[in-house]
Write a protein that holds these residues in place. Structure first.
Motif, PDB file in Angstrom:
ATOM      1  N   SER A  35      -2.105  45.458  14.024  1.00 39.03           N
ATOM      2  CA  SER A  35      -3.106  44.400  14.028  1.00 39.03           C
ATOM      3  C   SER A  35      -2.508  43.097  13.521  1.00 39.03           C
ATOM      4  CB  SER A  35      -4.280  44.804  13.136  1.00 39.03           C
ATOM      5  OG  SER A  35      -5.172  43.718  12.963  1.00 39.03           O
ATOM      6  N   TRP A  91      -9.495  43.577  11.327  1.00 41.99           N
ATOM      7  CA  TRP A  91      -8.417  44.537  11.615  1.00 41.99           C
ATOM      8  C   TRP A  91      -8.444  44.982  13.067  1.00 41.99           C
ATOM      9  CZ3 TRP A  91      -8.322  49.920  12.666  1.00 41.99           C
ATOM     10  CH2 TRP A  91      -7.045  50.496  12.584  1.00 41.99           C
ATOM     11  N   ARG A  92      -9.654  45.086  13.656  1.00 41.03           N
ATOM     12  CA  ARG A  92      -9.768  45.493  15.057  1.00 41.03           C
ATOM     13  C   ARG A  92      -9.546  44.325  16.015  1.00 41.03           C
ATOM     14  NH1 ARG A  92     -12.280  50.427  16.039  1.00 41.03           N
ATOM     15  NH2 ARG A  92     -11.735  49.903  18.194  1.00 41.03           N
ATOM     16  N   THR A  94      -7.814  41.389  18.127  1.00 40.27           N
ATOM     17  CA  THR A  94      -6.478  41.245  18.716  1.00 40.27           C
ATOM     18  C   THR A  94      -5.898  39.850  18.506  1.00 40.27           C
ATOM     19  OG1 THR A  94      -7.493  40.640  20.839  1.00 40.27           O
ATOM     20  CG2 THR A  94      -6.963  42.974  20.481  1.00 40.27           C
TER      21      THR A  94
END
Length: 293
Positions: A35, A91-92, A94
């Motif tokens: 990430s 964190w997820r 992009t």
């Protein structure tokens, strides 16, 4: 002449498919890089701590009947919850987040959640579920209110008449209630009450925000150092303060209460009394002078 050599044509299916080598290289790069917001946890937790540190004193002061640990937990819980959600979203993601995105994303929802979980329920519990029943409350001055005995004579009667005249000049719709009570030789309680008709603007304020109505009333009577205190079983609002020293007398402690039926105050001339003990005594006295039709 020899026939022309056939020209090669591209296969549409082959040209539309992505190249396996490129796709493999992209997936390998993402697996190695991870990430772009790997430090999100380090960015959100300090702001959760700042939110807790700023809001905790406010919540502690608003809930003196709760332990300090419980009040701090009521702030830290929502703040940490918002921080965890923010960190997971980052964190997820992009795309990389700039550092200045974290403060508003953590602080604003955390403050909103603290208000919703702490202030809104307090406001709602002070609004009677059945306004009509609480509107039938009224204040009286009985001959006996717990250990307090109503005093009679020319002096109390004259002061009651003066209070009634002054109050009616201000608002003819209000009904004053007065009483001087004595518990022991030197313990005196002076009781002032106002019954408020249900159809008035003041009655609607007492139903919605009794603490504001009480504060306005106490501010107009010269009481200083006012502190909000738990109202007890009758709900509504309660606050206590002092009347500055007059001549040879010591400071007088005053506690007031407000609910949908009216406003009352108890002024104490009692040796050794403080705001906490006066509030406890007032809760008992209030129960004795409040009736429901």
């Amino acid at each position: 002449m020899p026939p022309p050599e056939p020209t090669e044509t591209a296969d549409p299916a082959a040209s539309a498919a992505p190249e396996p080598a490129v796709r493999s290289e992209q997936g390998s790069h993402r697996a190695v890089g991870g990430s772009p917001n790997r430090t999100a946890w380090l960015m959100v937790l300090p702001w959760a701590a700042v939110t807790t540190a700023v809001l905790a004193p406010f919540v502690v002061s608003r809930h003196p009947d709760q332990s300090t640990a419980s009040s701090i937990g009521a702030v830290a819980g929502p703040a940490v919850l918002v921080a965890v959600v923010c960190a997971l979203v980052a964190w997820r993601s992009t795309s990389a987040w700039s550092w200045w995105l974290y403060p508003p994303i953590v602080v604003i929802p955390a403050v909103a959640l603290v208000v919703l979980t702490n202030e809104v329920p307090d406001r709602l519990e002070n609004v009677p579920q059945d306004v009509g029943d609480q509107g039938n409350r009224s204040l009286v001055a009985p001959e006996q209110a717990g250990p307090w005995t109503l005093q009679t004579g020319a002096g109390p009667q004259a002061q009651e008449a003066e209070l009634r005249e002054r109050l009616l000049r201000a608002d003819e719709t209000l009904e004053p209630v007065y009483g001087q009570y004595r518990r022991a030789a030197d313990d005196i309680l002076v009781y002032n009450g106002i019954n408020v008709p249900a159809s008035t603007d003041l009655a609607r304020e007492l139903v919605g925000t009794p603490e504001d109505a009480l504060r306005d009333y106490l501010d107009g009577t010269g009481i200083v150092d006012v502190v909000d205190l738990p109202p007890g079983d009758l709900s509504g609002a309660m606050a206590c303060g002092t009347i500055p020293r007059l001549g040879p007398y010591v400071d007088l402690v005053v506690c007031g209460w407000a609910d949908s039926g009216g406003i009352g105050t108890a002024t104490y001339r009692v040796d050794g009394i403080n705001l906490e003990s006066a509030a406890e005594t007032t809760r008992d006295f209030r129960a004795d002078v409040t009736v429901t039709d």
